[in-house]
Design a protein around this motif. Structure first.
Motif, PDB file in Angstrom:
ATOM      1  N   TYR A  17      -4.068  58.520  51.163  1.00 13.01           N
ATOM      2  CA  TYR A  17      -3.452  59.830  51.189  1.00 13.01           C
ATOM      3  C   TYR A  17      -2.073  59.799  50.524  1.00 13.01           C
ATOM      4  CZ  TYR A  17      -7.114  61.167  54.462  1.00 13.01           C
ATOM      5  OH  TYR A  17      -8.326  61.434  55.035  1.00 13.01           O
ATOM      6  N   GLN A  19       1.171  60.466  48.585  1.00 16.43           N
ATOM      7  CA  GLN A  19       1.823  61.717  48.222  1.00 16.43           C
ATOM      8  C   GLN A  19       2.056  61.763  46.722  1.00 16.43           C
ATOM      9  OE1 GLN A  19       5.052  63.324  50.753  1.00 16.43           O
ATOM     10  NE2 GLN A  19       6.324  63.208  48.926  1.00 16.43           N
ATOM     11  N   THR A  51      -4.515  68.385  49.803  1.00 17.62           N
ATOM     12  CA  THR A  51      -3.772  69.105  50.830  1.00 17.62           C
ATOM     13  C   THR A  51      -2.358  69.303  50.304  1.00 17.62           C
ATOM     14  OG1 THR A  51      -5.061  68.122  52.617  1.00 17.62           O
ATOM     15  CG2 THR A  51      -2.929  69.066  53.192  1.00 17.62           C
ATOM     16  N   LYS A  53       1.437  69.999  50.510  1.00 22.54           N
ATOM     17  CA  LYS A  53       2.495  69.813  51.502  1.00 22.54           C
ATOM     18  C   LYS A  53       3.623  70.831  51.306  1.00 22.54           C
ATOM     19  CE  LYS A  53       5.947  66.479  53.179  1.00 22.54           C
ATOM     20  NZ  LYS A  53       6.551  65.138  52.965  1.00 22.54           N
ATOM     21  N   SER A  54       4.046  71.008  50.044  1.00 23.24           N
ATOM     22  CA  SER A  54       5.156  71.930  49.795  1.00 23.24           C
ATOM     23  C   SER A  54       5.131  72.453  48.367  1.00 23.24           C
ATOM     24  CB  SER A  54       6.504  71.248  50.065  1.00 23.24           C
ATOM     25  OG  SER A  54       6.716  70.178  49.164  1.00 23.24           O
ATOM     26  N   PHE A  92       1.285  75.181  53.908  1.00 22.45           N
ATOM     27  CA  PHE A  92       2.287  74.355  53.233  1.00 22.45           C
ATOM     28  C   PHE A  92       3.659  75.014  53.305  1.00 22.45           C
ATOM     29  CE2 PHE A  92      -0.008  76.881  50.054  1.00 22.45           C
ATOM     30  CZ  PHE A  92       1.010  77.601  49.474  1.00 22.45           C
ATOM     31  N   GLU A  93       4.701  74.216  53.090  1.00 19.13           N
ATOM     32  CA  GLU A  93       6.069  74.703  53.131  1.00 19.13           C
ATOM     33  C   GLU A  93       6.447  75.299  51.780  1.00 19.13           C
ATOM     34  OE1 GLU A  93      10.496  73.049  54.504  1.00 19.13           O
ATOM     35  OE2 GLU A  93       8.869  71.639  54.026  1.00 19.13           O
ATOM     36  N   TYR A 117       1.703  67.193  47.113  1.00 20.45           N
ATOM     37  CA  TYR A 117       0.372  67.266  47.723  1.00 20.45           C
ATOM     38  C   TYR A 117      -0.167  65.871  48.012  1.00 20.45           C
ATOM     39  CZ  TYR A 117      -1.372  65.985  43.079  1.00 20.45           C
ATOM     40  OH  TYR A 117      -1.615  65.319  41.899  1.00 20.45           O
ATOM     41  N   PHE A 118      -1.196  65.831  48.835  1.00 21.42           N
ATOM     42  CA  PHE A 118      -1.937  64.608  49.112  1.00 21.42           C
ATOM     43  C   PHE A 118      -3.342  64.789  48.558  1.00 21.42           C
ATOM     44  CE2 PHE A 118       1.192  64.986  52.518  1.00 21.42           C
ATOM     45  CZ  PHE A 118       1.807  63.746  52.451  1.00 21.42           C
TER      46      PHE A 118
END
Length: 259
Positions: A17, A19, A51, A53-54, A92-93, A117-118
């Motif tokens: 996973y 980043q 996925t 994240k921000s 997400f942020e 993202y991951f």
């Protein structure tokens, strides 16, 4: 031994996973991506399970800090909306840094949005089974001179780039042409909202984009032509009463030229 296993498991999980960051860039004082950047974004994330994240927006330091804060926020919002449509990303942020970061000497590198993202897995590239769709049925039962609306063939606002969810319709059209070697079509573009000729020729560019895709995918160029009607042939009178009428007028049709 148990502690060693836990450490190894953690390392494997962190690697799996890992980043990652992907950056898109904007024109001066714009919060919408150019066609080339949209295509680059689409190409980067296609066939990936990620996925997010921000999403962080940035600006160069040309204007006032208030203006740059607003512009960076709009850039982040624009990209966030794209990711929601492209991959159903959520949770997400969303961050706006304006000009408050270490500025690159190359101003164009500061007008950006960074996507953190991951990547979990990569979808295997494989041919999908083409089913008998509504479009293919209509083409098979059509006659020369018939017009068929390509339902849900939607593009980004004022651009010739398809929404990801509209690409299967383009695939259906390609498959129908492959299965019917005598079929010849004219792609016809229409826009909504404003009567008269569109100086940006958005409808024409969209028709051309579909045509180029079909030809680059192996369809002979003499089987595909295109034409723009701008807003001269609306289904509903302009100005439209609501978004449903505008959406109906903003359409792509195909004319059956020969089969």
């Amino acid at each position: 031994m148990k502690a060693l296993f836990c450490i190894l498991f953690s390392l494997i999980t962190m690697s799996f996973y890992a980043q990652k960051t992907f950056t898109v860039y904007f024109e001066t004082d714009s919060y919408q991506l150019s066609t080339s950047e949209l295509n680059r974004l689409d190409k980067h994330f296609i066939n990936k399970e990620v996925t997010v994240k921000s999403v962080t927006g940035f600006c160069d330091a040309r204007a006032t800090s208030e203006h740059n804060d607003s512009l960076a926020k709009n850039r982040a919002q624009f990209v966030a909306n794209l990711l929601k449509k492209m991959m159903s990303a959520s949770g997400f942020e969303q961050i706006s840094k304006g000009e408050n970061f270490v500025q690159n000497e190359n101003m164009s590198k500061n007008r950006k949005v960074e996507i953190v993202y991951f990547e979990t897995t990569t979808k295997p590239l494989q041919e999908e089974k083409i089913q008998v769709t509504e479009l293919k049925k209509k083409i098979n039962t059509s006659k020369i001179g018939d017009k068929l609306i390509l339902k849900n063939m939607n593009f980004y606002d004022r651009m010739d780039v398809l929404y990801p969810e509209s690409k299967p319709i383009r695939e259906e059209l390609l498959q129908a042409l492959k299965e019917n070697p005598k079929l010849k079509i004219e792609i016809q573009g229409h826009i909504c909202c404003t009567l008269g000729k569109d100086n940006e020729e958005i409808a024409l560019k969209r028709c051309k984009a579909i045509s180029n895709y079909l030809i680059s995918s192996g369809i002979e160029s003499n089987r595909v032509s295109y034409k723009s009607f701008d807003a001269t042939k609306p289904i509903f009178s302009i100005p439209e009463k609501n978004e449903e009428e505008r959406k109906a007028n903003r359409r792509v049709e195909i004319l059956i030229v020969d089969k």
